[in-house]
Design an enzyme around this catalytic site. Sequence first.
Site, mmCIF file in Angstrom:
data_model
loop_
_atom_site.group_PDB
_atom_site.id
_atom_site.type_symbol
_atom_site.label_atom_id
_atom_site.label_comp_id
_atom_site.label_asym_id
_atom_site.label_seq_id
_atom_site.Cartn_x
_atom_site.Cartn_y
_atom_site.Cartn_z
ATOM 1 N N LYS A 250 0.771 -1.257 0.000
ATOM 2 C CA LYS A 250 0.000 0.000 0.000
ATOM 3 C C LYS A 250 0.799 1.303 0.000
ATOM 4 C CE LYS A 250 -0.287 0.432 4.987
ATOM 5 N NZ LYS A 250 -1.055 0.807 6.154
ATOM 6 N N SER B 241 -9.529 2.558 -2.658
ATOM 7 C CA SER B 241 -8.995 3.773 -2.046
ATOM 8 C C SER B 241 -9.511 4.996 -2.786
ATOM 9 C CB SER B 241 -7.470 3.723 -2.141
ATOM 10 O OG SER B 241 -6.915 4.985 -1.893
ATOM 11 N N THR C 251 -7.760 7.104 -3.739
ATOM 12 C CA THR C 251 -6.721 7.393 -4.735
ATOM 13 C C THR C 251 -7.243 7.160 -6.159
ATOM 14 O OG1 THR C 251 -4.350 7.146 -5.133
ATOM 15 C CG2 THR C 251 -5.571 5.120 -4.821
ATOM 16 N N TYR D 33 0.610 1.978 -7.291
ATOM 17 C CA TYR D 33 -0.307 1.514 -6.243
ATOM 18 C C TYR D 33 -1.751 1.809 -6.644
ATOM 19 C CZ TYR D 33 -3.151 1.858 -2.021
ATOM 20 O OH TYR D 33 -4.184 1.760 -1.115
ATOM 21 N N LYS E 287 -5.281 -0.610 -7.614
ATOM 22 C CA LYS E 287 -6.649 -0.492 -7.071
ATOM 23 C C LYS E 287 -7.660 -0.358 -8.204
ATOM 24 C CE LYS E 287 -5.639 -0.857 -2.794
ATOM 25 N NZ LYS E 287 -5.946 -2.144 -2.168
ATOM 26 N N PHE F 220 -11.233 6.649 2.487
ATOM 27 C CA PHE F 220 -10.528 7.926 2.483
ATOM 28 C C PHE F 220 -9.302 7.763 3.396
ATOM 29 C CE2 PHE F 220 -12.613 10.748 -0.488
ATOM 30 C CZ PHE F 220 -13.502 9.822 -1.012
ATOM 31 N N ASN G 208 5.186 7.451 6.332
ATOM 32 C CA ASN G 208 4.876 8.266 5.147
ATOM 33 C C ASN G 208 3.660 9.139 5.395
ATOM 34 O OD1 ASN G 208 6.755 7.009 3.347
ATOM 35 N ND2 ASN G 208 5.414 5.219 3.349
HETATM 36 P P1 NAD Z 1 -1.498 -3.288 5.984
HETATM 37 O O1 NAD Z 1 -0.233 -3.315 5.218
HETATM 38 O O2 NAD Z 1 -1.439 -2.937 7.430
HETATM 39 O O3 NAD Z 1 -2.281 -4.667 5.828
HETATM 40 C C1 NAD Z 1 -2.220 -5.442 4.641
HETATM 41 C C2 NAD Z 1 -1.945 -6.882 5.069
HETATM 42 O O4 NAD Z 1 -1.888 -7.708 3.903
HETATM 43 C C3 NAD Z 1 -0.620 -7.045 5.811
HETATM 44 O O5 NAD Z 1 -0.848 -7.757 7.009
HETATM 45 C C4 NAD Z 1 0.247 -7.834 4.834
HETATM 46 O O6 NAD Z 1 1.166 -8.667 5.505
HETATM 47 C C5 NAD Z 1 -0.805 -8.603 4.056
HETATM 48 N N1 NAD Z 1 -0.391 -9.017 2.707
HETATM 49 C C6 NAD Z 1 0.142 -8.243 1.725
HETATM 50 N N2 NAD Z 1 0.368 -8.972 0.630
HETATM 51 C C7 NAD Z 1 -0.035 -10.244 0.910
HETATM 52 C C8 NAD Z 1 -0.051 -11.463 0.178
HETATM 53 N N3 NAD Z 1 0.411 -11.548 -1.068
HETATM 54 N N4 NAD Z 1 -0.529 -12.563 0.785
HETATM 55 C C9 NAD Z 1 -0.991 -12.520 2.049
HETATM 56 N N5 NAD Z 1 -1.009 -11.404 2.801
HETATM 57 C C10 NAD Z 1 -0.521 -10.267 2.229
HETATM 58 O O7 NAD Z 1 -2.484 -2.278 5.232
HETATM 59 P P2 NAD Z 1 -3.850 -1.649 5.719
HETATM 60 O O8 NAD Z 1 -3.609 -0.221 6.014
HETATM 61 O O9 NAD Z 1 -4.482 -2.515 6.733
HETATM 62 O O10 NAD Z 1 -4.655 -1.706 4.353
HETATM 63 C C11 NAD Z 1 -5.496 -2.799 4.032
HETATM 64 C C12 NAD Z 1 -6.002 -2.625 2.616
HETATM 65 O O11 NAD Z 1 -6.657 -1.354 2.504
HETATM 66 C C13 NAD Z 1 -4.888 -2.608 1.558
HETATM 67 O O12 NAD Z 1 -5.364 -3.257 0.405
HETATM 68 C C14 NAD Z 1 -4.696 -1.124 1.274
HETATM 69 O O13 NAD Z 1 -4.205 -0.883 -0.006
HETATM 70 C C15 NAD Z 1 -6.108 -0.602 1.437
HETATM 71 N N6 NAD Z 1 -6.158 0.826 1.774
HETATM 72 C C16 NAD Z 1 -5.477 1.278 2.868
HETATM 73 C C17 NAD Z 1 -5.493 2.633 3.190
HETATM 74 C C18 NAD Z 1 -4.739 3.150 4.382
HETATM 75 O O14 NAD Z 1 -4.563 4.372 4.492
HETATM 76 N N7 NAD Z 1 -4.286 2.343 5.298
HETATM 77 C C19 NAD Z 1 -6.228 3.526 2.388
HETATM 78 C C20 NAD Z 1 -6.923 3.026 1.279
HETATM 79 C C21 NAD Z 1 -6.898 1.653 0.986
HETATM 80 C C1 UD1 Z 2 -1.644 8.845 0.924
HETATM 81 C C2 UD1 Z 2 -1.473 8.295 -0.466
HETATM 82 C C3 UD1 Z 2 -2.782 7.646 -0.905
HETATM 83 C C4 UD1 Z 2 -3.179 6.569 0.089
HETATM 84 C C5 UD1 Z 2 -3.272 7.202 1.480
HETATM 85 C C6 UD1 Z 2 -3.576 6.209 2.541
HETATM 86 C C7 UD1 Z 2 0.246 9.699 -1.499
HETATM 87 C C8 UD1 Z 2 0.522 10.739 -2.552
HETATM 88 N N1 UD1 Z 2 -1.061 9.352 -1.369
HETATM 89 O O1 UD1 Z 2 -2.712 9.771 0.883
HETATM 90 O O2 UD1 Z 2 -2.655 7.085 -2.187
HETATM 91 O O3 UD1 Z 2 -4.443 6.010 -0.263
HETATM 92 O O4 UD1 Z 2 -2.015 7.830 1.800
HETATM 93 O O5 UD1 Z 2 -2.523 5.321 2.712
HETATM 94 O O6 UD1 Z 2 1.129 9.187 -0.840
HETATM 95 N N2 UD1 Z 2 1.568 15.466 5.093
HETATM 96 C C9 UD1 Z 2 2.456 16.363 5.646
HETATM 97 N N3 UD1 Z 2 3.543 15.872 6.298
HETATM 98 C C10 UD1 Z 2 3.775 14.526 6.447
HETATM 99 C C11 UD1 Z 2 2.863 13.613 5.878
HETATM 100 C C12 UD1 Z 2 1.768 14.121 5.181
HETATM 101 O O7 UD1 Z 2 2.274 17.576 5.557
HETATM 102 O O8 UD1 Z 2 4.798 14.147 7.043
HETATM 103 C C13 UD1 Z 2 0.352 15.993 4.418
HETATM 104 C C14 UD1 Z 2 0.211 15.600 2.963
HETATM 105 O O9 UD1 Z 2 0.829 16.539 2.128
HETATM 106 C C15 UD1 Z 2 -1.336 15.569 2.798
HETATM 107 C C16 UD1 Z 2 -1.835 15.163 4.185
HETATM 108 O O10 UD1 Z 2 -0.756 15.451 5.090
HETATM 109 O O11 UD1 Z 2 -1.813 16.868 2.523
HETATM 110 C C17 UD1 Z 2 -2.199 13.697 4.290
HETATM 111 O O12 UD1 Z 2 -1.089 12.919 3.831
HETATM 112 P P1 UD1 Z 2 -1.068 11.314 3.984
HETATM 113 O O13 UD1 Z 2 -1.402 10.941 5.384
HETATM 114 O O14 UD1 Z 2 0.228 10.836 3.439
HETATM 115 O O15 UD1 Z 2 -2.284 10.834 3.086
HETATM 116 P P2 UD1 Z 2 -2.605 11.163 1.539
HETATM 117 O O16 UD1 Z 2 -1.519 11.906 0.893
HETATM 118 O O17 UD1 Z 2 -3.966 11.743 1.498
#
Ligand code: NAD
Ligand code: UD1
Length: 337
Positions: A84, A124, A126, A148, A152, A177, A197
Amino acid sequence: MAILITGGAGYIGSHTMVEFLNAGRELVVVDNFLNSKPCALERVKQITGKDFKFYEVDLLDKEALERVVCENGIDSCIHFAGLKAVGESCQKPLWYYHNNITGTLNLCEVLQKYNAKRIVFSSSATVYGNPSSVPITEDFPLSTTNPYGETKLMIERILKDLHTSDPEWSISILRYFNPIGAHKSGLIGEDPQGIPNNLLPYITQVAAGRRERLSVFGNDYNTPDGTGVRDYIHVVDLARAHLKAIERAEKITGVEHFNIGTGVGYSVLDIVHAYEKATGIAIPYQITPRRPGDIDECYANPAKAAEILGWKAEYNIEDMCRDAYNWQLKNPRGYDD
Ligand code: NAD
Ligand code: UD1
């Protein structure tokens, strides 16, 4: 019948497991711990007092996955497993495409073979790229700017084609979101490896004294205070949306897309101030250049999820900040403690 949870040890998966187990659902979980720790699963048991079957399986290992589905009477799936990190996906695109897309293809083939044609997929916001206006509704044009995001969008298309070819499928695509916060017990939460990040994990480490100050990436965006605006949602609210989605999928077939957000946009500085208010800790920050690829504003219109799923976010921004900090305080080094 049992629900297969892929990626259950991860941040959102572990919180969703808690909600499903508390609702009395039978779960079978697979994860390869690519980005998570077994401890998260122990903590889920501790919070709920309930058990579930777990298999350390990679979705790329189709035979192992098939054994799990075949042996456990799976009838539906919540599919979280995937990589992710946006920046990493630009450096290692082939790994991202292979893991996320091949993993999903294997999963769908196996589910179809065993007639478990019900899936909730983690998409997402995104997929909306740089939206021309806010709030965003589900019918906005789709585009992405990084591998990434491409995974999706491609998986969304694959699932749509799958349903067209076989209308028995019931597919719920949840476009998250910005999930933040942690379970109120402080036992599970987000455990980023290395330098975070995302905004909230970074602020949380500043609050805990692990990092000196936050870099605010740009204050010249077209927003009220010039810093980027996002729709932050408590991970427990997000987890509950999955329960609503599976309940709906149990009743109807088809493909549906839902925005899962609060509908409220907060700027980076709003979040800094909310965090300070919720925790009483000052967050030092400096303004730095924009992060490439970031957009001005992104927040949901979540009306469709309210109307069709009967789901609405309940926690406010201070709850999210307080719970993120509580998790950090109780686990200064994440699950390594
Ligand atoms: P995460 O990395 O904490 O959890 C993902 C899990 O999937 C991990 O435990 C990882 O070990 C497992 N995994 C990855 N590849 C695998 C594979 N090939 N086989 C088996 N297990 C595998 O991430 P999260 O934040 O819990 O996100 C969950 C889902 O939601 C992801 O698909 C992510 O892209 C999506 N998502 C997350 C966010 C966010 O901000 N966290 C936002 C939008 C969408
Ligand atoms: C990011 C990803 C998005 C993903 C989401 C959840 C990018 C460009 N986008 O979204 O695809 O679905 O995470 O995992 O990476 N910010 C700071 N300082 C920091 C970190 C972030 O100012 O150290 C700001 C960013 O510029 C943004 C906001 O905080 O305006 C949120 O950032 P972040 O938490 O990384 O999420 P997204 O960028 O929305």
